[in-house]
Design an enzyme around this catalytic site. Sequence first.
Site, PDB file in Angstrom:
ATOM      1  N   SER A 159       5.969 -30.598  46.787  1.00  0.00           N
ATOM      2  CA  SER A 159       4.629 -29.453  46.910  1.00  0.00           C
ATOM      3  C   SER A 159       3.518 -30.302  45.843  1.00  0.00           C
ATOM      4  O   SER A 159       4.068 -30.899  44.939  1.00  0.00           O
ATOM      5  CB  SER A 159       4.710 -28.030  46.086  1.00  0.00           C
ATOM      6  OG  SER A 159       3.577 -27.547  45.781  1.00  0.00           O
TER       7      SER A 159
ATOM      8  N   TYR B 164       9.103 -22.152  39.728  1.00  0.00           N
ATOM      9  CA  TYR B 164       9.138 -22.525  40.913  1.00  0.00           C
ATOM     10  C   TYR B 164       8.783 -24.018  41.400  1.00  0.00           C
ATOM     11  O   TYR B 164       9.429 -24.838  41.737  1.00  0.00           O
ATOM     12  CB  TYR B 164       8.355 -21.713  41.864  1.00  0.00           C
ATOM     13  CG  TYR B 164       7.930 -22.566  43.359  1.00  0.00           C
ATOM     14  CD1 TYR B 164       8.622 -22.770  44.216  1.00  0.00           C
ATOM     15  CD2 TYR B 164       6.453 -23.037  43.302  1.00  0.00           C
ATOM     16  CE1 TYR B 164       8.219 -23.116  45.373  1.00  0.00           C
ATOM     17  CE2 TYR B 164       6.062 -23.862  44.251  1.00  0.00           C
ATOM     18  CZ  TYR B 164       6.963 -23.714  45.506  1.00  0.00           C
ATOM     19  OH  TYR B 164       6.502 -24.557  46.711  1.00  0.00           O
TER      20      TYR B 164
ATOM     21  N   LYS C 283      10.907 -27.871  42.194  1.00  0.00           N
ATOM     22  CA  LYS C 283      10.304 -28.793  43.120  1.00  0.00           C
ATOM     23  C   LYS C 283      10.424 -30.251  42.365  1.00  0.00           C
ATOM     24  O   LYS C 283      10.867 -31.131  42.919  1.00  0.00           O
ATOM     25  CB  LYS C 283       9.082 -28.531  43.659  1.00  0.00           C
ATOM     26  CG  LYS C 283       8.827 -27.218  44.453  1.00  0.00           C
ATOM     27  CD  LYS C 283       9.501 -27.541  45.614  1.00  0.00           C
ATOM     28  CE  LYS C 283       9.587 -26.382  46.647  1.00  0.00           C
ATOM     29  NZ  LYS C 283      10.770 -26.748  47.837  1.00  0.00           N
TER      30      LYS C 283
HETATM   31  C1  UD1 Z   1       0.610 -21.441  45.387  1.00  0.00           C
HETATM   32  C2  UD1 Z   1       1.272 -21.867  44.200  1.00  0.00           C
HETATM   33  C3  UD1 Z   1       1.903 -23.105  44.424  1.00  0.00           C
HETATM   34  C4  UD1 Z   1       2.929 -23.146  45.659  1.00  0.00           C
HETATM   35  C5  UD1 Z   1       1.942 -22.730  46.630  1.00  0.00           C
HETATM   36  C6  UD1 Z   1       2.808 -22.586  48.143  1.00  0.00           C
HETATM   37  C7  UD1 Z   1       0.287 -20.538  42.375  1.00  0.00           C
HETATM   38  C8  UD1 Z   1      -0.227 -20.335  41.132  1.00  0.00           C
HETATM   39  N1  UD1 Z   1       0.506 -21.575  43.181  1.00  0.00           N
HETATM   40  O1  UD1 Z   1      -0.416 -22.438  45.239  1.00  0.00           O
HETATM   41  O2  UD1 Z   1       2.940 -23.387  43.252  1.00  0.00           O
HETATM   42  O3  UD1 Z   1       3.014 -24.442  45.925  1.00  0.00           O
HETATM   43  O4  UD1 Z   1       1.420 -21.523  46.723  1.00  0.00           O
HETATM   44  O5  UD1 Z   1       2.056 -22.282  49.168  1.00  0.00           O
HETATM   45  O6  UD1 Z   1       1.013 -19.567  42.786  1.00  0.00           O
HETATM   46  N2  UD1 Z   1      -6.231 -16.424  46.125  1.00  0.00           N
HETATM   47  C9  UD1 Z   1      -7.146 -15.322  45.888  1.00  0.00           C
HETATM   48  N3  UD1 Z   1      -6.671 -14.170  46.286  1.00  0.00           N
HETATM   49  C10 UD1 Z   1      -5.231 -13.953  46.792  1.00  0.00           C
HETATM   50  C11 UD1 Z   1      -4.418 -15.147  46.850  1.00  0.00           C
HETATM   51  C12 UD1 Z   1      -4.913 -16.162  46.517  1.00  0.00           C
HETATM   52  O7  UD1 Z   1      -8.297 -15.375  45.578  1.00  0.00           O
HETATM   53  O8  UD1 Z   1      -4.894 -12.873  46.933  1.00  0.00           O
HETATM   54  C13 UD1 Z   1      -6.625 -17.773  45.824  1.00  0.00           C
HETATM   55  C14 UD1 Z   1      -5.979 -18.508  44.534  1.00  0.00           C
HETATM   56  O9  UD1 Z   1      -6.516 -18.160  43.358  1.00  0.00           O
HETATM   57  C15 UD1 Z   1      -6.085 -19.862  45.028  1.00  0.00           C
HETATM   58  C16 UD1 Z   1      -6.267 -20.112  46.510  1.00  0.00           C
HETATM   59  O10 UD1 Z   1      -6.590 -18.650  46.881  1.00  0.00           O
HETATM   60  O11 UD1 Z   1      -7.336 -20.188  44.376  1.00  0.00           O
HETATM   61  C17 UD1 Z   1      -5.057 -20.204  47.250  1.00  0.00           C
HETATM   62  O12 UD1 Z   1      -4.224 -19.508  46.540  1.00  0.00           O
HETATM   63  P1  UD1 Z   1      -2.434 -19.680  47.314  1.00  0.00           P
HETATM   64  O13 UD1 Z   1      -2.328 -19.512  48.687  1.00  0.00           O
HETATM   65  O14 UD1 Z   1      -1.621 -18.695  46.413  1.00  0.00           O
HETATM   66  O15 UD1 Z   1      -2.113 -21.151  46.978  1.00  0.00           O
HETATM   67  P2  UD1 Z   1      -2.090 -22.029  45.674  1.00  0.00           P
HETATM   68  O16 UD1 Z   1      -2.283 -21.029  44.539  1.00  0.00           O
HETATM   69  O17 UD1 Z   1      -2.885 -23.087  45.791  1.00  0.00           O
END
Ligand code: UD1
Length: 340
Positions: free
Chosen positions: A124, A149, A153
């Site tokens: 990742s 997690y 990795k």
């Molecule tokens: C997350 C994990 C990462 C993992 C990846 C797998 C965290 C901190 N990181 O990455 O380790 O490899 O998933 O797919 O959890 N967001 C919102 N509202 C939500 C959900 C997400 O605003 O309900 C935002 C988050 O703040 C982020 C973006 O959307 O900025 C993407 O979030 P997400 O899909 O969870 O992925 P990552 O955080 O990049």
Amino acid sequence: MAILVTGGLGYIGSHTVVELINNNFEVIIVDDLSNSEKFILHNIEEITGKRPIFYPFDLKRKELLNQVFDAHDIEGCINFAAFKAVGESQEKPIDYYENNLFSLINILQEFKTRKISNFIFSSSCTVYGQADKMPIDENTPLKMPESVYGKTKQMGEEILKDFAQSYKSKICLLRYFNPIGAHPSALLGELPIGVPNNLVPYVMQTAAGIREKLSVWGNDYPTEDGTAIRDYIYVVDLAKAHVAALKSLMNKETEETVIDVYNLGTGKGSSVLEVVQAFESANEVAVPYQICNRREGDITIAYANADKAERELNWKSATSLEESLKTVWEWQKYLESRKN
Ligand code: UD1
């Protein structure tokens, strides 16, 4: 000759199994159904016309894994099987280390004893943490991830590098950015258990009325619209990268150690609000949202430089954000139709 796909009924695993079958590989799936469902096997058969061999067990059960290696002529493995919920990994660290690392080591023990090479690992972009420079290429310094997690990795990568070096094996580490989307048939997609943690499944469920509102975690990031930026890669494109990486590894007829590392992303960053807007316009549906505080552990920005994969694997992301998000909505409709 067969390819072992662990976690082959999971989100990225199932899409990759389809691409492997389309490329005439014989596929053996081991999946304990802890985060996947049996109907996915049926759907893989519906898409490809072939039903892969399937063993439902936990990879920590060494004796069962040993029997699979006895029963089949396995010449490579793509290892998807892992726990992946960041929040849960903080609450249950030992379970995460045990599950994600013991299963990996058990497969490598079989590889070692039987002198098998060709191992592809789902890594990742979390291994880079918040990189200082965008885009992120494979030479970007690694930072020990904050989450357990993420640590599994990073540790998995180290275990595999040592394995390759000590036994002159061929391994490939694929560092995914943010996988999204579903199969064009709408028969495969992401099946979040309970409340989704990741953005796109949450957006999908909000649009469907399952969730009331999306919480946008922070709009005070130093980005154009204040929301965090990620590189959203279409899952079928990602699946195809696995086939390209496997073929490339298998073509390297060498007795020397091979450690291939590739970033898999689109090369383009999109903010949270851009994703919401793209989903709304692609599917002509509203996604209500509210701005909330930042989520702990989140980084500001990450997008890939995936030139190495293009150069060496002849692979590149081909699907736009909007096209990917259309498949998400079709998948949601399919899931609803299954309930009726
Ligand atoms: C997350 C994990 C990462 C993992 C990846 C797998 C965290 C901190 N990181 O990455 O380790 O490899 O998933 O797919 O959890 N967001 C919102 N509202 C939500 C959900 C997400 O605003 O309900 C935002 C988050 O703040 C982020 C973006 O959307 O900025 C993407 O979030 P997400 O899909 O969870 O992925 P990552 O955080 O990049």
